[in-house]
Write a protein that holds these residues in place. Structure first.
Motif, PDB file in Angstrom:
ATOM      1  N   THR A   1     -57.941 -30.414  47.560  1.00  0.00           N
ATOM      2  CA  THR A   1     -56.372 -30.942  47.932  1.00  0.00           C
ATOM      3  C   THR A   1     -55.315 -29.712  47.578  1.00  0.00           C
ATOM      4  O   THR A   1     -54.583 -29.734  48.528  1.00  0.00           O
ATOM      5  N   PRO A   2     -55.528 -29.045  46.498  1.00  0.00           N
ATOM      6  CA  PRO A   2     -54.471 -28.159  46.296  1.00  0.00           C
ATOM      7  C   PRO A   2     -54.423 -27.020  47.258  1.00  0.00           C
ATOM      8  O   PRO A   2     -55.277 -26.631  48.156  1.00  0.00           O
ATOM      9  N   GLU A   3     -53.287 -26.217  47.370  1.00  0.00           N
ATOM     10  CA  GLU A   3     -53.193 -24.924  48.194  1.00  0.00           C
ATOM     11  C   GLU A   3     -54.162 -23.833  47.585  1.00  0.00           C
ATOM     12  O   GLU A   3     -54.989 -22.999  48.097  1.00  0.00           O
ATOM     13  N   ARG A   4     -53.778 -23.782  46.401  1.00  0.00           N
ATOM     14  CA  ARG A   4     -54.462 -22.827  45.348  1.00  0.00           C
ATOM     15  C   ARG A   4     -54.442 -22.959  43.868  1.00  0.00           C
ATOM     16  O   ARG A   4     -53.493 -23.826  43.562  1.00  0.00           O
ATOM     17  N   SER A   5     -55.171 -22.264  42.829  1.00  0.00           N
ATOM     18  CA  SER A   5     -55.037 -22.681  41.615  1.00  0.00           C
ATOM     19  C   SER A   5     -55.189 -21.280  40.781  1.00  0.00           C
ATOM     20  O   SER A   5     -55.825 -20.272  41.486  1.00  0.00           O
ATOM     21  N   THR A   6     -54.612 -21.093  39.733  1.00  0.00           N
ATOM     22  CA  THR A   6     -54.931 -19.819  38.944  1.00  0.00           C
ATOM     23  C   THR A   6     -55.222 -19.911  37.355  1.00  0.00           C
ATOM     24  O   THR A   6     -54.682 -20.865  36.937  1.00  0.00           O
ATOM     25  N   ILE A   7     -56.147 -19.250  37.198  1.00  0.00           N
ATOM     26  CA  ILE A   7     -56.709 -19.267  35.790  1.00  0.00           C
ATOM     27  C   ILE A   7     -56.338 -18.072  34.939  1.00  0.00           C
ATOM     28  O   ILE A   7     -56.357 -16.759  35.522  1.00  0.00           O
ATOM     29  N   SER A   8     -55.532 -18.391  33.842  1.00  0.00           N
ATOM     30  CA  SER A   8     -55.139 -17.069  33.033  1.00  0.00           C
ATOM     31  C   SER A   8     -55.287 -17.396  31.543  1.00  0.00           C
ATOM     32  O   SER A   8     -55.576 -18.755  31.120  1.00  0.00           O
ATOM     33  N   THR A   9     -55.190 -16.690  30.540  1.00  0.00           N
ATOM     34  CA  THR A   9     -54.987 -16.923  29.087  1.00  0.00           C
ATOM     35  C   THR A   9     -53.589 -17.462  28.825  1.00  0.00           C
ATOM     36  O   THR A   9     -52.827 -16.873  29.604  1.00  0.00           O
ATOM     37  N   PHE A  10     -53.503 -17.693  27.522  1.00  0.00           N
ATOM     38  CA  PHE A  10     -52.163 -17.678  27.033  1.00  0.00           C
ATOM     39  C   PHE A  10     -52.006 -16.253  26.549  1.00  0.00           C
ATOM     40  O   PHE A  10     -52.449 -15.290  27.055  1.00  0.00           O
ATOM     41  N   ILE A  11     -50.841 -16.193  25.587  1.00  0.00           N
ATOM     42  CA  ILE A  11     -50.570 -15.073  25.254  1.00  0.00           C
ATOM     43  C   ILE A  11     -51.570 -14.302  24.053  1.00  0.00           C
ATOM     44  O   ILE A  11     -51.722 -15.157  23.201  1.00  0.00           O
ATOM     45  N   ASN A  12     -51.993 -13.201  24.298  1.00  0.00           N
ATOM     46  CA  ASN A  12     -52.927 -12.325  23.331  1.00  0.00           C
ATOM     47  C   ASN A  12     -52.188 -11.312  22.833  1.00  0.00           C
ATOM     48  O   ASN A  12     -51.007 -10.977  23.275  1.00  0.00           O
ATOM     49  N   SER A  13     -52.655 -10.615  22.006  1.00  0.00           N
ATOM     50  CA  SER A  13     -52.157  -9.277  21.397  1.00  0.00           C
ATOM     51  C   SER A  13     -52.852  -8.200  21.348  1.00  0.00           C
ATOM     52  O   SER A  13     -53.939  -8.263  21.226  1.00  0.00           O
ATOM     53  N   SER A  14     -52.031  -6.927  21.571  1.00  0.00           N
ATOM     54  CA  SER A  14     -52.925  -5.830  21.371  1.00  0.00           C
ATOM     55  C   SER A  14     -51.839  -4.717  21.017  1.00  0.00           C
ATOM     56  O   SER A  14     -50.720  -5.089  20.938  1.00  0.00           O
ATOM     57  N   ASN A  15     -52.532  -3.476  20.781  1.00  0.00           N
ATOM     58  CA  ASN A  15     -51.734  -2.289  20.319  1.00  0.00           C
ATOM     59  C   ASN A  15     -51.805  -1.242  21.538  1.00  0.00           C
ATOM     60  O   ASN A  15     -52.840  -1.082  21.815  1.00  0.00           O
ATOM     61  N   ALA A  16     -50.710  -0.452  21.467  1.00  0.00           N
ATOM     62  CA  ALA A  16     -50.943   0.754  22.140  1.00  0.00           C
ATOM     63  C   ALA A  16     -49.830   1.747  21.566  1.00  0.00           C
ATOM     64  O   ALA A  16     -49.169   1.489  20.489  1.00  0.00           O
ATOM     65  N   TYR A  17     -50.268   3.349  21.779  1.00  0.00           N
ATOM     66  CA  TYR A  17     -49.625   3.997  20.960  1.00  0.00           C
ATOM     67  C   TYR A  17     -49.204   5.178  21.693  1.00  0.00           C
ATOM     68  O   TYR A  17     -49.481   5.629  22.823  1.00  0.00           O
ATOM     69  N   VAL A  18     -47.741   5.578  21.319  1.00  0.00           N
ATOM     70  CA  VAL A  18     -47.139   6.672  22.141  1.00  0.00           C
ATOM     71  C   VAL A  18     -46.866   7.809  21.116  1.00  0.00           C
ATOM     72  O   VAL A  18     -45.876   7.491  19.990  1.00  0.00           O
ATOM     73  N   GLY A  19     -47.626   8.599  20.929  1.00  0.00           N
ATOM     74  CA  GLY A  19     -47.757   9.649  19.743  1.00  0.00           C
ATOM     75  C   GLY A  19     -48.192   8.730  18.596  1.00  0.00           C
ATOM     76  O   GLY A  19     -49.172   8.410  18.438  1.00  0.00           O
ATOM     77  N   SER A  20     -47.293   8.939  17.396  1.00  0.00           N
ATOM     78  CA  SER A  20     -47.646   8.104  16.235  1.00  0.00           C
ATOM     79  C   SER A  20     -47.066   6.742  16.447  1.00  0.00           C
ATOM     80  O   SER A  20     -47.268   5.876  15.394  1.00  0.00           O
ATOM     81  N   GLN A  21     -46.208   6.414  17.228  1.00  0.00           N
ATOM     82  CA  GLN A  21     -45.669   5.169  17.343  1.00  0.00           C
ATOM     83  C   GLN A  21     -46.274   4.159  17.776  1.00  0.00           C
ATOM     84  O   GLN A  21     -47.040   4.262  19.149  1.00  0.00           O
ATOM     85  N   LYS A  22     -46.480   2.800  17.017  1.00  0.00           N
ATOM     86  CA  LYS A  22     -47.493   1.746  17.709  1.00  0.00           C
ATOM     87  C   LYS A  22     -46.328   0.875  18.405  1.00  0.00           C
ATOM     88  O   LYS A  22     -45.467   0.571  17.960  1.00  0.00           O
ATOM     89  N   ILE A  23     -46.897   0.481  19.500  1.00  0.00           N
ATOM     90  CA  ILE A  23     -46.324  -0.515  20.578  1.00  0.00           C
ATOM     91  C   ILE A  23     -47.134  -1.853  20.426  1.00  0.00           C
ATOM     92  O   ILE A  23     -48.372  -1.870  20.771  1.00  0.00           O
TER      93      ILE A  23
ATOM     94  N   TYR B   1     -58.552 -20.271  28.026  1.00  0.00           N
ATOM     95  CA  TYR B   1     -57.764 -20.418  29.442  1.00  0.00           C
ATOM     96  C   TYR B   1     -57.247 -21.458  29.710  1.00  0.00           C
ATOM     97  O   TYR B   1     -57.571 -22.748  29.355  1.00  0.00           O
ATOM     98  N   VAL B   2     -55.923 -21.353  30.472  1.00  0.00           N
ATOM     99  CA  VAL B   2     -55.324 -22.573  30.929  1.00  0.00           C
ATOM    100  C   VAL B   2     -55.138 -22.393  32.477  1.00  0.00           C
ATOM    101  O   VAL B   2     -55.681 -21.206  33.158  1.00  0.00           O
ATOM    102  N   CYS B   3     -54.550 -23.234  33.071  1.00  0.00           N
ATOM    103  CA  CYS B   3     -54.749 -23.387  34.664  1.00  0.00           C
ATOM    104  C   CYS B   3     -53.484 -23.925  35.110  1.00  0.00           C
ATOM    105  O   CYS B   3     -52.795 -24.830  34.550  1.00  0.00           O
ATOM    106  N   VAL B   4     -53.332 -23.233  36.278  1.00  0.00           N
ATOM    107  CA  VAL B   4     -51.956 -23.890  37.008  1.00  0.00           C
ATOM    108  C   VAL B   4     -52.314 -24.300  38.469  1.00  0.00           C
ATOM    109  O   VAL B   4     -52.837 -23.091  39.213  1.00  0.00           O
TER     110      VAL B   4
END
Length: 415
Positions: free
Chosen positions: A92-114, A221-224
């Protein structure tokens, strides 16, 4: 007649500046709080960027499994496989999408952590939601099938990670958790209050650490689900529940033997409210207690104070009331006059409150208190505020008007 009532109300306001100030201060302060609260709730639950199709979307947030005595429960998001098998195959739907909620990771610019908020999604994520692509494009099924290390980032992360923010970063490399990805799109950031779409970085679900291969029914995972039309929502819910009812019970999930399984497919606001309601009678009592207390503090106390001010203001006009009664003015006419006057005063306070509310939500939006907040006063917020003005003015005017109507002519003329 209405114009005359308003003219009288205006003259009364000019006659007693102190009462006018107290009255308008109480009304405008109360309505400002209510308008800001309404705007905030609209920001949370309304249809806004990038979830501009919430009115025809259904959300699947968690699965609940209970034991035979219904005294034990295990609940949480689902696996990618479960949602693929039971949602992606719906007709019945037009479409659906599957994704995670919010996860966390790190990136670095020089010595600065984001510190990064990340999300794994499928390609339909970009079709169900309407992101503003400032650069590039989203990843598609082919990128995912090829297992390409590509990402879409937000404009805010672009500013933090890349030195030159004026030139395009499409095709450039970004290193996250020691893995190199190619940036193929830059989107306008989504507010943190929209967990289904908020993130700094969007990965294809085949990227490392997504755990999309996990078996079983539970996962991260969650879905819309996006309907072709609002009228299809009931049919989609019915089709989905029909699929869920075919899952055999009892079953075992991560060592927990369950005898009932529940997965809801609901509109956005109902999804969160039902989750709270499932918390048991104690949680319901606390929730309704808090709501009742907040409403009483926001609407009840100011209304009581305003009634007292209005009683004093109206009783000062006792001689005027006595004269009008002596010349045959019916009680109903006098009562309506004071109610109309009160509603008129409330609308003046509402106008002041509207200006104050615009200032407050502008300050909230630029303060960073809610990252990427976009609180607004749209038509629905304005209409709700208008209704509140009417109710507030009517309630605070009825009691003084009724009390005035009980005055006999002799007492009124004495003042």
């Amino acid at each position: 007649m209405l114009i005359n009532y308003i003219k009288i109300a205006w003259k009364v306001l000019l006659r007693h500046p102190f009462y006018t100030f107290i009255t308008l201060f109480g009304i405008s302060l109360t309505l400002t709080v209510l308008m800001v609260l309404t705007s905030f709730l609209d920001h949370i639950f309304g249809t806004h960027y990038p979830e501009t199709r919430r009115d025809r979307s259904l959300y699947i947030m968690q699965m609940s499994q209970r034991d035979s005595a219904r005294s034990g429960q295990s609940s949480g998001p689902m696996s990618f496989k479960f949602l693929t098998d039971y949602v992606k195959t719906l007709k019945t739907p037009e479409r659906s999408t599957i994704s995670t909620f919010i996860n966390s990771s790190n990136a670095y610019v020089g010595s600065q952590k984001i510190k990064l908020n990340t999300k794994f999604t499928d390609a339909d994520f970009w079709r169900v939601n309407e992101f503003d692509f400032l650069e590039g494009k989203p990843y598609n099924e082919q990128n995912i099938a090829n297992g390409e290390y590509v990402v879409v980032i937000t404009d805010d992360l672009k500013k933090q990670y890349f030195e030159n923010t004026t030139e395009s970063v499409i095709g450039k490399d970004i290193e996250i958790e020691n893995i190199h990805y190619k940036v193929i799109g830059v989107v306008r950031s989504s507010p943190i209050t929209r967990p289904f779409t908020y993130s700094d970085v969007y990965f294809p679900y085949t990227a490392p650490k997504s755990n999309y291969q996990r078996g079983g029914m539970r996962g991260g995972y969650v879905c819309v689900i996006l309907a072709k039309d609002k009228s299809d929502l009931k049919a989609i819910q019915s089709e989905f529940q029909s699929r869920i009812s075919q899952i055999p019970v009892p079953g075992v999930q991560d060592g927990f033997k369950y005898y009932s399984l529940e997965v809801k497919c609901e509109p956005y606001a109902k999804n969160f409210i039902d989750t709270i309601m499932d918390g048991g009678p104690g949680l319901k009592t606390i929730l309704f207690g808090i709501i009742g207390f907040v409403l009483f503090m926001l609407l009840g106390l100011p209304a009581i104070n305003l009634v007292n001010v209005n009683v004093s203001r109206i009783m000062e006009r006792a001689s005027e009331i006595g004269i009008r009664k002596a010349f045959g003015a019916p009680v109903r006419t006098l009562v309506w006059q004071f109610i109309v006057e009160n509603i008129f005063i409330t609308f003046i306070g509402g106008t002041i409150a509207l200006i104050l509310t615009l200032l407050v939500i502008h300050m909230i939006n630029i303060s960073g208190w809610i990252p990427y907040a976009d609180l607004t006063i749209n038509l629905s917020v304005f209409l709700i505020s208008l209704l509140v003005c009417l109710v507030f003015g009517f309630l605070s005017g009825v009691l003084p008007a009724l009390r005035m109507s009980k005055l006999n002519i002799a007492e009124a003329l004495k003042g």
